[in-house]
Scaffold this motif. Structure first.
Motif, PDB file in Angstrom:
ATOM      1  N   THR A   1       0.811  -1.218  -0.330  1.00  0.00           N
ATOM      2  CA  THR A   1       0.216  -0.107   0.264  1.00  0.00           C
ATOM      3  C   THR A   1       0.843   1.006   0.073  1.00  0.00           C
ATOM      4  OG1 THR A   1      -0.138  -0.011   2.298  1.00  0.00           O
ATOM      5  CG2 THR A   1      -2.079  -0.863   1.362  1.00  0.00           C
TER       6      THR A   1
ATOM      7  N   GLN B   1      -6.668   7.112  -9.244  1.00  0.00           N
ATOM      8  CA  GLN B   1      -6.355   5.795  -8.663  1.00  0.00           C
ATOM      9  C   GLN B   1      -6.743   4.346  -8.847  1.00  0.00           C
ATOM     10  OE1 GLN B   1      -8.440   7.861  -4.827  1.00  0.00           O
ATOM     11  NE2 GLN B   1      -9.150   9.006  -6.407  1.00  0.00           N
ATOM     12  N   ASP B   2      -7.076   3.820 -10.193  1.00  0.00           N
ATOM     13  CA  ASP B   2      -7.231   3.453 -10.960  1.00  0.00           C
ATOM     14  C   ASP B   2      -8.631   2.395 -10.643  1.00  0.00           C
ATOM     15  OD1 ASP B   2      -6.153   0.785 -12.618  1.00  0.00           O
ATOM     16  OD2 ASP B   2      -5.304  -0.328 -11.263  1.00  0.00           O
TER      17      ASP B   2
ATOM     18  N   ILE C   1     -10.752   3.760  -8.357  1.00  0.00           N
ATOM     19  CA  ILE C   1     -10.673   3.206  -6.771  1.00  0.00           C
ATOM     20  C   ILE C   1     -10.815   4.190  -6.418  1.00  0.00           C
ATOM     21  CG2 ILE C   1     -10.433   1.348  -4.853  1.00  0.00           C
ATOM     22  CD1 ILE C   1      -9.175   0.521  -7.019  1.00  0.00           C
TER      23      ILE C   1
ATOM     24  N   ASN D   1      -8.948   5.513  -3.078  1.00  0.00           N
ATOM     25  CA  ASN D   1      -7.647   4.581  -2.867  1.00  0.00           C
ATOM     26  C   ASN D   1      -6.411   5.467  -2.664  1.00  0.00           C
ATOM     27  OD1 ASN D   1      -6.615   1.877  -2.323  1.00  0.00           O
ATOM     28  ND2 ASN D   1      -5.874   1.652  -4.239  1.00  0.00           N
TER      29      ASN D   1
ATOM     30  N   LEU E   1      -1.633   4.025  -0.168  1.00  0.00           N
ATOM     31  CA  LEU E   1      -3.040   3.314  -0.795  1.00  0.00           C
ATOM     32  C   LEU E   1      -4.075   3.148   0.415  1.00  0.00           C
ATOM     33  CD1 LEU E   1      -1.942   1.406  -3.529  1.00  0.00           C
ATOM     34  CD2 LEU E   1      -2.442   4.048  -4.363  1.00  0.00           C
TER      35      LEU E   1
ATOM     36  N   GLN F   1      -5.873   0.490  -0.319  1.00  0.00           N
ATOM     37  CA  GLN F   1      -5.866  -0.880  -0.642  1.00  0.00           C
ATOM     38  C   GLN F   1      -4.996  -1.077  -1.896  1.00  0.00           C
ATOM     39  OE1 GLN F   1     -10.100  -1.199  -1.615  1.00  0.00           O
ATOM     40  NE2 GLN F   1      -9.293  -2.160  -3.329  1.00  0.00           N
ATOM     41  N   PRO F   2      -4.307  -2.680  -1.577  1.00  0.00           N
ATOM     42  CA  PRO F   2      -3.373  -2.974  -2.286  1.00  0.00           C
ATOM     43  C   PRO F   2      -3.844  -2.815  -3.435  1.00  0.00           C
ATOM     44  CG  PRO F   2      -3.496  -4.372  -0.928  1.00  0.00           C
ATOM     45  CD  PRO F   2      -4.362  -3.100  -0.455  1.00  0.00           C
ATOM     46  N   ASP F   3      -3.608  -2.510  -4.691  1.00  0.00           N
ATOM     47  CA  ASP F   3      -3.707  -2.259  -5.929  1.00  0.00           C
ATOM     48  C   ASP F   3      -2.924  -2.911  -7.154  1.00  0.00           C
ATOM     49  OD1 ASP F   3      -4.954  -2.215  -8.890  1.00  0.00           O
ATOM     50  OD2 ASP F   3      -5.366  -0.073  -8.308  1.00  0.00           O
TER      51      ASP F   3
ATOM     52  N   SER G   1      -2.526  -2.698  -9.996  1.00  0.00           N
ATOM     53  CA  SER G   1      -2.619  -2.477 -11.870  1.00  0.00           C
ATOM     54  C   SER G   1      -1.835  -0.869 -11.607  1.00  0.00           C
ATOM     55  CB  SER G   1      -3.939  -2.632 -12.445  1.00  0.00           C
ATOM     56  OG  SER G   1      -5.152  -2.532 -11.957  1.00  0.00           O
ATOM     57  N   ILE G   2      -2.144  -0.565 -10.142  1.00  0.00           N
ATOM     58  CA  ILE G   2      -1.636   0.953  -9.805  1.00  0.00           C
ATOM     59  C   ILE G   2      -0.720   1.781 -10.677  1.00  0.00           C
ATOM     60  CG2 ILE G   2      -0.580   0.805  -8.125  1.00  0.00           C
ATOM     61  CD1 ILE G   2      -3.520   2.726  -8.413  1.00  0.00           C
TER      62      ILE G   2
END
Length: 172
Positions: free
Chosen positions: A53, A93-94, A96, A99, A115, A117-119, A121-122
């Motif tokens: 994150t 924020q991809d 989201i 985020n 972030l 939460q983990p993403d 593809s960020i």
């Protein structure tokens, strides 16, 4: 007119971003964009905490905007915050909402993005035109329509002149 297609083709030459898409071999000796392999661009490296994150970016140093201002962590922070205040928020924020919770310039060459939460593809989001690093001080001196025919970036090319639907002159 779709400005996204403009930035996806010509406009990205004027601006650096933290990340960029990698490439892979294409047909007949060409190169194709490979969105599955991200590479640092303005960032020379980055680390990720165990929770996935917190991204800590170490920036390349010595880059300057045409105004002479440094392309540093403060420029990244200002640019991303500017984009977060508009439609660029979706991309940063991809998709989201809420985020990207924090953008910090901890020193001139370090930016920390946090972030909620983990993403996975960020990093692709941080390679999008919305993540372009601009000279915020130079941009603030202009009226709102000025960027339609000018640029305030530090990419591989600068815009010498632009006449919509007629001519665009770039300089390396």
């Amino acid at each position: 007119r779709d400005m996204t297609s403009f930035f996806d083709t010509i406009g990205l030459n004027f601006y650096v971003r933290l990340m960029q898409y990698g490439t892979k071999p294409g047909s007949a000796g060409t190169q194709q964009v490979d969105a599955q392999h991200m590479k640092p661009y303005l960032a020379k490296s980055y680390t990720l905490n165990k929770a996935k994150t917190v991204y800590t970016f170490k920036l390349r140093t010595g880059l300057k905007f045409p105004s002479g201002a440094p392309v540093d962590a403060n420029a990244v922070k200002c640019s991303l915050e500017r984009s977060m205040a508009g439609i660029g928020s979706y991309f940063l924020q991809d998709g989201i909402p809420g985020n990207l919770t924090s953008i910090k310039a901890t020193n001139a060459s370090t930016v920390v993005l946090t972030l909620k939460q983990p993403d996975p593809s960020i990093l692709q989001g941080w390679a999008q035109p919305a993540a372009s690093i601009i000279d915020c001080a130079a941009e603030k001196k202009q009226d709102k329509t000025w960027l339609g025919t000018h640029e305030v970036g530090s990419g591989p090319f600068s815009l010498v002149s632009y006449q919509p639907n007629k001519q665009m002159v770039l300089q390396e």
